[in-house]
Scaffold this motif. Structure first.
Motif, PDB file in Angstrom:
ATOM      1  N   LEU A 264       0.849  -1.171   0.083  1.00 19.65           N
ATOM      2  CA  LEU A 264       0.085   0.019  -0.027  1.00 19.65           C
ATOM      3  C   LEU A 264       0.744   1.142   0.116  1.00 19.65           C
ATOM      4  O   LEU A 264       0.498   2.348  -0.633  1.00 19.65           O
ATOM      5  CB  LEU A 264      -0.733   0.033   1.209  1.00 19.65           C
ATOM      6  N   GLU A 265       1.936   1.230   0.804  1.00 18.92           N
ATOM      7  CA  GLU A 265       2.812   2.278   0.873  1.00 18.92           C
ATOM      8  C   GLU A 265       3.440   2.713  -0.579  1.00 18.92           C
ATOM      9  O   GLU A 265       3.377   3.883  -0.918  1.00 18.92           O
ATOM     10  CB  GLU A 265       4.039   1.989   1.757  1.00 18.92           C
ATOM     11  N   LEU A 266       3.679   1.771  -1.387  1.00 12.41           N
ATOM     12  CA  LEU A 266       4.299   1.970  -2.593  1.00 12.41           C
ATOM     13  C   LEU A 266       3.524   2.343  -3.887  1.00 12.41           C
ATOM     14  O   LEU A 266       3.765   2.497  -4.804  1.00 12.41           O
ATOM     15  CB  LEU A 266       5.396   0.869  -3.120  1.00 12.41           C
ATOM     16  N   SER A 267       2.094   1.841  -3.601  1.00 13.26           N
ATOM     17  CA  SER A 267       1.212   1.806  -4.747  1.00 13.26           C
ATOM     18  C   SER A 267       0.090   3.201  -4.300  1.00 13.26           C
ATOM     19  O   SER A 267       0.136   3.999  -5.186  1.00 13.26           O
ATOM     20  CB  SER A 267       0.148   0.644  -4.647  1.00 13.26           C
ATOM     21  N   PHE A 268      -0.322   3.539  -3.068  1.00  8.01           N
ATOM     22  CA  PHE A 268      -1.333   4.404  -2.955  1.00  8.01           C
ATOM     23  C   PHE A 268      -1.037   5.413  -1.766  1.00  8.01           C
ATOM     24  O   PHE A 268      -1.704   6.361  -1.503  1.00  8.01           O
ATOM     25  CB  PHE A 268      -2.701   3.779  -2.713  1.00  8.01           C
ATOM     26  N   GLY A 269       0.158   5.155  -1.240  1.00  6.52           N
ATOM     27  CA  GLY A 269       0.793   5.969  -0.134  1.00  6.52           C
ATOM     28  C   GLY A 269       1.142   7.225  -0.373  1.00  6.52           C
ATOM     29  O   GLY A 269       1.200   7.448  -1.633  1.00  6.52           O
ATOM     30  N   LEU A 270       1.254   8.206   0.500  1.00  8.37           N
ATOM     31  CA  LEU A 270       2.085   9.400   0.196  1.00  8.37           C
ATOM     32  C   LEU A 270       3.589   9.100  -0.096  1.00  8.37           C
ATOM     33  O   LEU A 270       4.198   8.489   0.459  1.00  8.37           O
ATOM     34  CB  LEU A 270       1.853  10.411   1.334  1.00  8.37           C
TER      35      LEU A 270
ATOM     36  N   ALA B  89       3.910  -2.029  -7.463  1.00  4.08           N
ATOM     37  CA  ALA B  89       4.112  -2.367  -5.978  1.00  4.08           C
ATOM     38  C   ALA B  89       4.076  -3.702  -5.887  1.00  4.08           C
ATOM     39  O   ALA B  89       5.328  -4.355  -4.913  1.00  4.08           O
ATOM     40  CB  ALA B  89       3.335  -1.515  -5.303  1.00  4.08           C
ATOM     41  N   ALA B  90       3.559  -4.454  -6.346  1.00  7.59           N
ATOM     42  CA  ALA B  90       3.184  -5.951  -5.990  1.00  7.59           C
ATOM     43  C   ALA B  90       4.465  -6.751  -6.766  1.00  7.59           C
ATOM     44  O   ALA B  90       5.110  -7.399  -6.057  1.00  7.59           O
ATOM     45  CB  ALA B  90       1.998  -6.480  -6.844  1.00  7.59           C
ATOM     46  N   ALA B  91       4.956  -6.268  -7.824  1.00 12.49           N
ATOM     47  CA  ALA B  91       6.103  -6.664  -8.275  1.00 12.49           C
ATOM     48  C   ALA B  91       7.494  -6.692  -7.523  1.00 12.49           C
ATOM     49  O   ALA B  91       8.342  -7.292  -7.436  1.00 12.49           O
ATOM     50  CB  ALA B  91       6.490  -6.096  -9.808  1.00 12.49           C
ATOM     51  N   ALA B  92       7.435  -5.332  -6.784  1.00 10.00           N
ATOM     52  CA  ALA B  92       8.524  -5.143  -5.906  1.00 10.00           C
ATOM     53  C   ALA B  92       8.449  -6.095  -4.738  1.00 10.00           C
ATOM     54  O   ALA B  92       9.730  -6.307  -4.199  1.00 10.00           O
ATOM     55  CB  ALA B  92       8.613  -3.623  -5.291  1.00 10.00           C
ATOM     56  N   LEU B  93       7.366  -6.764  -4.436  1.00  8.12           N
ATOM     57  CA  LEU B  93       7.245  -7.660  -3.450  1.00  8.12           C
ATOM     58  C   LEU B  93       7.397  -9.190  -4.112  1.00  8.12           C
ATOM     59  O   LEU B  93       7.274 -10.103  -3.329  1.00  8.12           O
ATOM     60  CB  LEU B  93       6.069  -7.725  -2.714  1.00  8.12           C
TER      61      LEU B  93
END
Length: 553
Positions: A97-103, A207-211
């Protein structure tokens, strides 16, 4: 809401065919050189709607801030199998969530302060809301959660315990609050909400790819079913507040044994929370947005298959940039350095990144490419100024040739990689033309490259009116690719939703409704405004120590 006289009270034409509604809306909301689409007559920036939705009365869980500890390179996460799957824990969901929709940061100049998010938005208005459905995720309660980006926190809206022996599962749902865009952009706002949705999907996939995770769009799930799973059909919970339109639900493949892209049941409850009101004094009404929204909802059907493996070579771009640096560093350029010349290698890498490889982000897109970029090359080393086209699938060049101007050359581009189907249409200096077409915005001419995303429009709407949304999602997804690839190259991008539709079509030779341009984009070297301060997104927030046996990928 009370209606304001003038454009906001235009009557909505009656139509019973959903495809005709979508086509009529698109024609009605075109900007024209003589006048703009219907929008507000005035804006009170001091009364801008609240950019953050919250649900009062929900248990709220502050999430750890994890990005600084992510040891993954951007090129690794774009390589299938390049990142081992992170374990399904609260920390990994927080990082997603931080890497996709976070500030990404707070910006400040004088008395003004505003947030910048990882997922871009037209006018930084952010109509897209994110929800999480969790089952057996270590450290996270089962059920439905709403994500509050301002606080990097989850609001637990509904409990829904999973079976103890069920594998860990995670779904992310996305919705749109149309009023956030309509407040500024009027009737055209529905288009921008759909473009933003495409950017949001791109941000989620990266973001999912980073995980080391994958994303599966459940696009065949009816909109009403998505609304039920996200609690958006619970009218009392939104009493006196702006409604949310259910857009899409996606299943997250976390590499857990036994994964399948199954559809979750609606949460059993009990439910908690009531939505906050974002704008207590709306000045206009735009009923056509509700009409086109209803006409283009998904009706359901068989789940789409993921695209077949492609034989494209590895992406051209390379480098060792950390994934978190690229994802959190994305910004929209406000001005470009007009004299800067883009290296040819960077240009070809940008174009190459738009090809539909079976890797992030296109491995989640379950449709054949229908959106194709036309490049307006202003300043690229070794390339003639002019127009270039990039058909994104082999059988698209023929229809594009027939629909675009007959005197376009369609020449091969000297120096372009053999696998890149880039074609030079005509040599011309289009900087002034693009400024005019993009609503007289200087960035369209001062950039190194401007793009128009042209969609196979009419045929898609004949298949399913929902495809009107999907075409904009695809265009937004392509824009998100350009944002991140520009960031990786030390450049910046800017999406442009304001353009004179038919003036652009006339320039390209497009007639009728078969092909329509849905989005414009620019890339160049940005000029930075030193008066604007950049502040941390979540100051003082650090992750807890990670167990030795569960390191982040």
């Amino acid at each position: 809401m009370t209606a304001s006289p003038g454009a906001g009270s235009r009557p909505v034409p009656e139509a019973t065919d959903p495809g005709a509604v979508a086509r009529g809306y698109h024609l009605r909301t075109k900007h024209r050189l003589g006048h703009y689409a219907a929008g507000p007559e005035t804006l009170d920036w001091d009364a801008q709607p609240n950019p953050f939705r919250e649900f009062s009365g929900c248990p709220k869980l502050a999430l750890p801030v994890m990005a600084e500890d992510l040891a993954v390179r951007f090129d690794e996460m774009l390589t299938p199998g390049g990142v081992p799957p992170a374990p399904p824990t609260l920390g990994s969901v927080a990082l997603l969530l931080e890497l996709s929709f976070g500030l990404a940061a707070w910006k400040e100049t004088g008395p003004d302060r505003w947030a910048v998010r990882c997922n871009p938005s037209s006018g930084n208005l952010h109509p897209t809301e994110a929800y999480v459905l969790a089952r057996n995720i270590a450290g996270l309660e089962d059920g439905l959660h709403h994500y509050v980006s301002r606080d990097h926190a989850l609001e637990h809206r509904a409990a829904d315990p999973g079976a103890p022996d069920e594998p860990a599962r995670l779904w992310v749902g996305l919705s749109s609050i149309h009023w956030r865009e309509a407040w500024k952009y009027g009737e055209r706002a529905f288009r921008y909400c759909q473009l933003d949705l495409g950017h949001a999907l791109g941000a989620l996939r990266y973001a999912a790819a980073a995980l080391g995770w994958r994303v599966h769009l459940l696009t065949a799930l009816p909109s009403a079913a998505v609304a039920a799973r996200l609690g958006l059909d619970r009218a009392p919970d939104f009493a006196g507040a702006e409604a949310e339109e259910a857009d899409v639900l996606v299943a997250i493949d976390m590499g857990v044994a036994g994964f399948e892209a199954m559809i979750p049941n609606a949460p059993a409850g009990p439910w908690a929370g009531r939505a906050n009101c974002l704008d207590r004094h709306p000045m206009y009404r735009w009923p056509v947005i509700d009409v086109v929204s209803a006409a283009t909802r998904a009706s359901g059907g068989v789940l789409d298959a993921l695209p077949a493996p492609s034989d494209l070579p590895a992406p051209l771009a390379s480098g060792t940039a950390p994934a978190s640096q690229v994802l959190l560093g994305r910004r929209s350029a406000q001005r470009f350095e007009a004299g800067f010349v883009m290296p040819a290698a960077d240009f070809f890498a940008l174009a190459d990144a738009l090809l539909p490889r079976c890797a992030a982000p296109f491995d989640m897109w379950p449709h054949a490419p229908q959106v194709h970029p036309v490049f307006f090359v202003h300043r690229v080393q070794g390339l003639a100024t002019g127009l270039y086209a990039l058909p994104r699938r082999a059988d698209a060049e023929g229809p594009l040739r027939r629909m675009l101007r007959a005197d376009f050359a369609w020449d091969d581009v000297p120096g372009a990689p053999a696998h890149l189907p880039l074609r030079r249409l005509v040599e011309a200096d289009a900087r002034g033309v693009m400024r005019t077409i993009c609503c007289h915005q200087a960035i369209a001419g001062d950039s190194c490259v401007a793009l128009s995303f042209v969609a196979d429009f009419a045929l898609e709407l004949e298949v399913d009116p929902w495809r009107y949304r999907a075409l904009h999602w695809e265009a937004g997804l392509l824009g998100h690719v350009l944002y991140l690839e520009a960031e990786r190259a030390g450049l910046r991008g800017t999406g442009i939703g304001c353009f004179f539709d038919d003036a652009l079509h006339e320039l390209l030779g497009l007639e009728g409704e078969r092909f329509q341009s849905l989005y414009q984009f620019t890339v160049g070297r940005p000029l930075h405004d030193g008066r604007i301060l950049s502040l941390p997104a979540y100051p003082g927030r650090r992750p807890p120590p990670a167990p030795a046996q569960e390191p982040l990928a």
